[in-house]
Scaffold this active site. Structure first.
Site: not given
Ligand code: NDP
Ligand code: AKG
Length: 487
Positions: A179, A233, A237, A254, A288, A389
């Protein structure tokens, strides 16, 4: 020739392209220009999740029964197709989530490299022979796949992350339901096209698009899913982990980071500035592993800050498709609003805004979700911009009276993903490696950037304490079986 804009995409379930069962779809817009509809994506619901999981379960026995070499061959073929379609996949990524085209191309090439790495895993050893206390017995370990694996992926690395989760899952004999994030569904479906063209059997990989709160949650809760791997997020997570734990499924999370770079008094300041900018502002700070806290020892603080500001002023913000753009937009309106609200909080809580802090002035950027590269100083440890973050182009400068105080400040965080130090002193390097509470510890290198053959993951609240990538992936995607045989 560019990609076809406004194309209607379907889910990939059981080897077929299918609209959402409800018939609903939603437009995905270009964050560099909200008037451009990049793709129409299926808005799937729980029945689509059920169909995808059923297809993955049906495909499992035959896939698990194939040799690792044969599964690896399919990944090699997919890698070649991803490479052939690199320009098209990269352009789709840039138009869907905004990162610059060179970064998107680099990430797509990395996707192919990850596929090849795990293709090779299909031929590597999976166990050990362990001497038994019974001289007539043979005791050894082997590995069993988990079964059906759910992959919940974010938008910030829309090729690399789905591949670094799906490729090891597949090569070790699992079937997958992916997904993708709602922002990057078309990129994920193009990857599915590559797997399909390579000849992956029906149902082995399924890709479904839709809201995380609906289909992400349904996947995490689904009794037919044996393991869930998630990047995103912390809030989501934890929900995903708890849903999996509640029904006895394996999970891997992660999540966020609040990554520090430390600049010691003997650092090469020019290199440290370049690493701060590259680590903190590339991909618009949406990694991240992005540098977020810049902790500089007092003696060199002023010189470092002035060099940093001079270089950040030069960065060109713009559409990632333009060749001279260094910094693209935030991935979505929602993300831009989050970043701007953190900037407002920084100002309200008393940090000094040195640069940026706003949407760029009107003009060609008015239609996109842009935020200027932003630098704060006088950031105290209790401020929100020190603790949470942000996931945007925002750097928080912190002055430390000594190197030891800098390490202590760096560790004052709920997160522990990546951390870097700039110093020429071997003693400081070793102290940093020993004392820093982070899964990725980097000396004279930026906080971002991971190598596909090395374990990746964080300490504290950055992860579920597991590791992804490299040889570490086998730990999540398989279970050890200890076998005792007596003739
Ligand atoms: N560690 C990382 O690499 C990342 C961190 N983030 C952090 O998260 C914040 C928000 O970003 P966001 O895109 O909203 O991140 P989310 O954690 O909401 O999204 C990550 C994934 O989880 C899905 N998701 C959302 N809600 C649920 C749920 N209740 N159950 C299961 N899966 C779900 C999302 O789907 P959908 O897109 O359809 O909502 C997406 O595929 C950012 O500002 C950042 O701080 C975000 C992205 C990557
Ligand atoms: O720094 C990278 O190349 C990977 C970062 C990463 O895994 C992420 O932002 O989710």
């Amino acid at each position: 020739m560019g990609i076809e804009l406004g194309k209607i995409y379907h889910n990939y379930i059981d080897g077929q392209w299918k609209p959402a069962l409800s018939g609903e779809q939603s437009p995905g817009v270009n964050p560099a220009n909200r008037r451009e509809v990049v793709a129409y994506l299926p808005q799937s619901g729980k029945p689509d999740v059920d169909a995808a999981v059923a297809a993955a379960r049906k495909a499992l026995p035959a896939w698990r029964g194939m040799s690792g070499t044969a599964r690896g061959d399919l990944l090699y073929r997919t890698a070649a197709i991803v490479e052939r379609r690199l320009d098209e996949i990269a352009e789709t990524m840039t138009r869907e989530m905004g990162k610059t085209l060179p970064e998107a191309k680099g990430e797509t090439a990395r996707g192919a490299a990850i596929l090849r790495y795990y293709a090779g895993e299909g031929m590597r050893k999976v166990g050990d022979v362990i001497p038994s206390s019974d001289g007539e017995a043979l005791m050894f370990t082997t590995r069993a796949p988990l079964g059906v694996v759910g992959v919940i992926a974010p938008w910030n690395f829309p090729v690399a992350i789905p591949i670094w989760k799906a490729a090891p899952a597949l090569v070790y004999g699992n079937t997958v339901v992916l997904k993708p994030a709602r922002e990057t569904g078309a990129t994920a479906l193009k990857l599915a096209e590559c797997f399909a063209e390579a000849g992956l059997p029906a149902g082995v990989l399924n890709v479904i698009c839709g809201s995380g709160a609906v289909i992400g949650e349904a996947l995490a809760e689904h009794p037919g899913v044996n393991g869930i791997t998630f990047t995103g997020s912390n809030a989501v997570g934890k929900k995903v982990g708890m849903a999996a734990f509640a029904r006895g499924a394996k999970y891997q999370l992660e999540m966020g980071g609040k990554n520090p770079i430390l600049v010691a008094e003997d650092a090469d300041l020019d290199l440290a500035v370049d690493a701060t900018i590259s680590g903190g502002l590339k991909s618009t700070g949406q990694k991240c592993t992005a540098t977020s806290r810049v902790i500089v020892v007092d003696d060199v603080y002023d010189a470092f800050r002035d060099k940093l500001l001079a270089k950040v002023r030069e960065l060109k913000v713009g559409d990632g498709m333009e060749p001279d753009t260094w910094l693209g937009p935030c991935a979505s309106d929602r993300q831009r609003e989050t970043v701007l609200s953190y900037i407002r909080k920084g100002v309200q809580e008393g940090a000094s805004l040195l640069l940026g802090g706003e949407q760029p002035p009107e003009g060609t950027l008015a239609d996109g979700y842009y935020v200027q590269p932003t630098v704060f100083e006088h950031v105290a440890r209790d401020m929100t911009i020190f603790r949470e973050e942000i996931f945007g182009p925002v750097l928080a400068l912190v002055r430390a009276p000594s190197f030891e105080a800098a390490v202590e400040a760096a560790n004052d965080s709920d997160f522990g993903l990546s951390a870097s130090v700039y110093t020429r002193d071997i003693g400081r390097m070793l102290a940093f490696v020993r004392d820093m509470e982070a899964g990725m510890v980097r000396v004279n290198a930026e906080t971002a950037g991971v190598e596909l053959q090395a374990p990746f993951g964080g300490m504290k609240q950055s992860s579920s304490h597991s590791r992804e990538q490299g040889q570490a992936a086998i730990e999540f995607f398989t279970s050890i079986k200890t076998v005792f045989v007596k003739g």
